[in-house]
Write a protein that holds these residues in place. Structure first.
Motif, short mmCIF file in Angstrom:
data_model
loop_
_atom_site.label_atom_id
_atom_site.label_comp_id
_atom_site.label_asym_id
_atom_site.label_seq_id
_atom_site.Cartn_x
_atom_site.Cartn_y
_atom_site.Cartn_z
N VAL A 263 0.86 -1.19 0.00
CA VAL A 263 0.00 0.00 0.00
C VAL A 263 0.90 1.24 0.00
CG1 VAL A 263 -1.79 1.29 1.21
CG2 VAL A 263 -1.83 -1.22 1.22
N LEU A 264 0.68 2.11 -0.98
CA LEU A 264 1.47 3.33 -1.10
C LEU A 264 0.64 4.53 -0.67
CD1 LEU A 264 3.16 2.68 -4.57
CD2 LEU A 264 4.06 2.16 -2.29
N TYR A 265 1.27 5.47 0.05
CA TYR A 265 0.60 6.67 0.53
C TYR A 265 1.22 7.87 -0.17
CZ TYR A 265 -1.03 3.56 4.24
OH TYR A 265 -1.61 2.52 4.93
N ALA A 266 0.35 8.72 -0.72
CA ALA A 266 0.83 9.86 -1.51
C ALA A 266 0.29 11.16 -0.96
CB ALA A 266 0.43 9.70 -2.97
N GLN A 267 1.03 12.23 -1.19
CA GLN A 267 0.56 13.56 -0.85
C GLN A 267 -0.49 14.00 -1.85
OE1 GLN A 267 4.32 15.66 -0.88
NE2 GLN A 267 4.61 15.43 1.33
N GLU A 268 -1.09 15.14 -1.59
CA GLU A 268 -2.18 15.62 -2.45
C GLU A 268 -1.73 15.80 -3.89
OE1 GLU A 268 -5.38 19.32 -2.63
OE2 GLU A 268 -4.18 18.97 -0.83
N GLY A 269 -0.48 16.18 -4.09
CA GLY A 269 0.02 16.37 -5.45
C GLY A 269 0.34 15.09 -6.18
N GLY A 270 0.27 13.96 -5.51
CA GLY A 270 0.50 12.68 -6.14
C GLY A 270 1.84 12.06 -5.85
N GLN A 271 2.74 12.74 -5.13
CA GLN A 271 4.05 12.20 -4.83
C GLN A 271 3.97 11.17 -3.71
OE1 GLN A 271 6.97 15.09 -3.66
NE2 GLN A 271 8.66 13.62 -3.65
N ILE B 212 -6.22 -9.46 4.02
CA ILE B 212 -4.99 -8.69 4.13
C ILE B 212 -4.73 -8.41 5.60
CG2 ILE B 212 -3.85 -6.51 3.54
CD1 ILE B 212 -5.45 -6.45 0.99
N GLY B 213 -3.52 -8.74 6.06
CA GLY B 213 -3.17 -8.56 7.45
C GLY B 213 -2.64 -7.17 7.75
N ALA B 214 -2.22 -6.97 8.99
CA ALA B 214 -1.70 -5.68 9.42
C ALA B 214 -0.40 -5.36 8.69
CB ALA B 214 -1.46 -5.70 10.93
N GLY B 215 -0.23 -4.08 8.40
CA GLY B 215 0.94 -3.67 7.63
C GLY B 215 2.12 -3.27 8.50
N ARG B 216 3.28 -3.26 7.85
CA ARG B 216 4.49 -2.76 8.48
C ARG B 216 5.21 -1.88 7.46
NH1 ARG B 216 8.53 -5.80 6.23
NH2 ARG B 216 7.96 -7.87 5.43
N PRO B 217 6.03 -0.95 7.90
CA PRO B 217 6.73 -0.08 6.95
C PRO B 217 7.56 -0.89 5.97
CG PRO B 217 6.96 0.74 9.19
CD PRO B 217 6.33 -0.62 9.30
N ILE C 125 -0.86 -11.56 3.18
CA ILE C 125 -2.19 -12.04 2.80
C ILE C 125 -2.33 -13.46 3.35
CG2 ILE C 125 -3.66 -12.73 0.88
CD1 ILE C 125 -2.54 -10.44 -0.71
N SER C 126 -3.35 -13.64 4.17
CA SER C 126 -3.58 -14.95 4.77
C SER C 126 -4.85 -15.57 4.20
CB SER C 126 -3.70 -14.82 6.29
OG SER C 126 -4.77 -13.94 6.63
#
Length: 247
Positions: free
Chosen positions: A20-28, A54-59, A37-38
């Motif tokens: 899962v990727l997280y982006a700023q409002e500008g798309g970066q 989908i299980g808990a995420g880690r960095p 995935i279990s």
């Protein structure tokens, strides 16, 4: 969720993790997490999707991400294979090849010409099978073309502007690769030409395309294709290969 990669592409595979990727409002993109995935094999599950969660995420670990991407790139890259002389270009989404000038059978099924078939001469042709369509172009050259070779309108029915082929009921391969070239050619030549499509002229015959193909079917040009009737598109082959033909 399971995925079958198809013939020659390995065994059936299953999802193992999600990124899962997280982006700023500008798309970066600024942050990412990886999630295992279990599978839940409870008796009330009715599908592969229902049995996966989908299980808990880690960095995301940078080294692990790079290793994953490198492995994915290696497994999805085109496999090395022998390139016939007729192949002009290969990419992940398209194959471009040259068809030598010569005699081939054509089929017609239209009101103006009736149901007819004959072996007639063809000019040198360039075919382009891609994820966004199938196209064909004529050439003045009798030898293998170069990126600077001028593309000409295909002198055929069932074609649109920029060489696009109206596939209709033609049987063409589902795959786009070197091994499928013969199938793409057969799909074009073995289907019946039914009508000229809207757009520009395809052949520079003084009495039009029906008169041209009537003469072709009657054997008027039995010795060689009349290349003086081809219409140049003022586009080089290199533009087609680079995906800039419509630019």
């Amino acid at each position: 969720m399971k995925l079958n990669l198809g013939p020659g592409q390995g065994a059936q595979v299953a999802a193992s993790c999600a990124i899962v990727l997280y982006a700023q409002e500008g798309g970066q993109t600024v942050y990412g997490t990886v999630h295992p995935i279990s599978r839940n094999d409870s008796s009330d599950s009715t599908s592969d999707e229902a049995r996966s969660s989908i299980g808990a995420g880690r960095p995301i670990d940078r080294a692990a991400l790079l290793s994953c991407l490198n492995e994915l790139a290696a497994n999805t890259a085109p496999r090395a294979e022998f390139l016939p002389e007729t192949v002009l270009a290969v990419s992940q989404s398209a194959v471009t090849w040259w068809c030598r000038p010569g005699l081939r059978r054509v089929f017609f099924d239209c009101q103006e010409l009736g149901k007819r078939t004959a072996i007639v001469p063809h000019p040198g042709l360039v075919f382009h099978a891609a994820s966004n369509g199938f196209s064909v172009f004529a050439l003045q050259e009798d030898s293998r073309p170069s990126p600077e070779s001028t593309l000409h309108e295909p002198p055929y029915f069932n074609t649109w502007d920029l060489g696009k082929i109206c596939i209709g009921t033609a049987h063409v391969p589902k795959r786009i690769d070197i091994a499928s070239i013969a199938g793409w050619e057969s799909g074009f030549f073995e289907s019946a030409f039914t009508h000229p499509n809207h757009g520009g002229k395809r052949v520079n015959h003084p009495k039009g395309e029906f008169a041209f193909w009537q003469a072709m079917l009657d054997g008027q040009y039995a010795s060689a294709f009349p290349k003086e009737l081809l219409i140049p598109m003022n586009k080089p082959l290199g533009d087609l290969i680079r995906g800039k033909l419509g630019a």
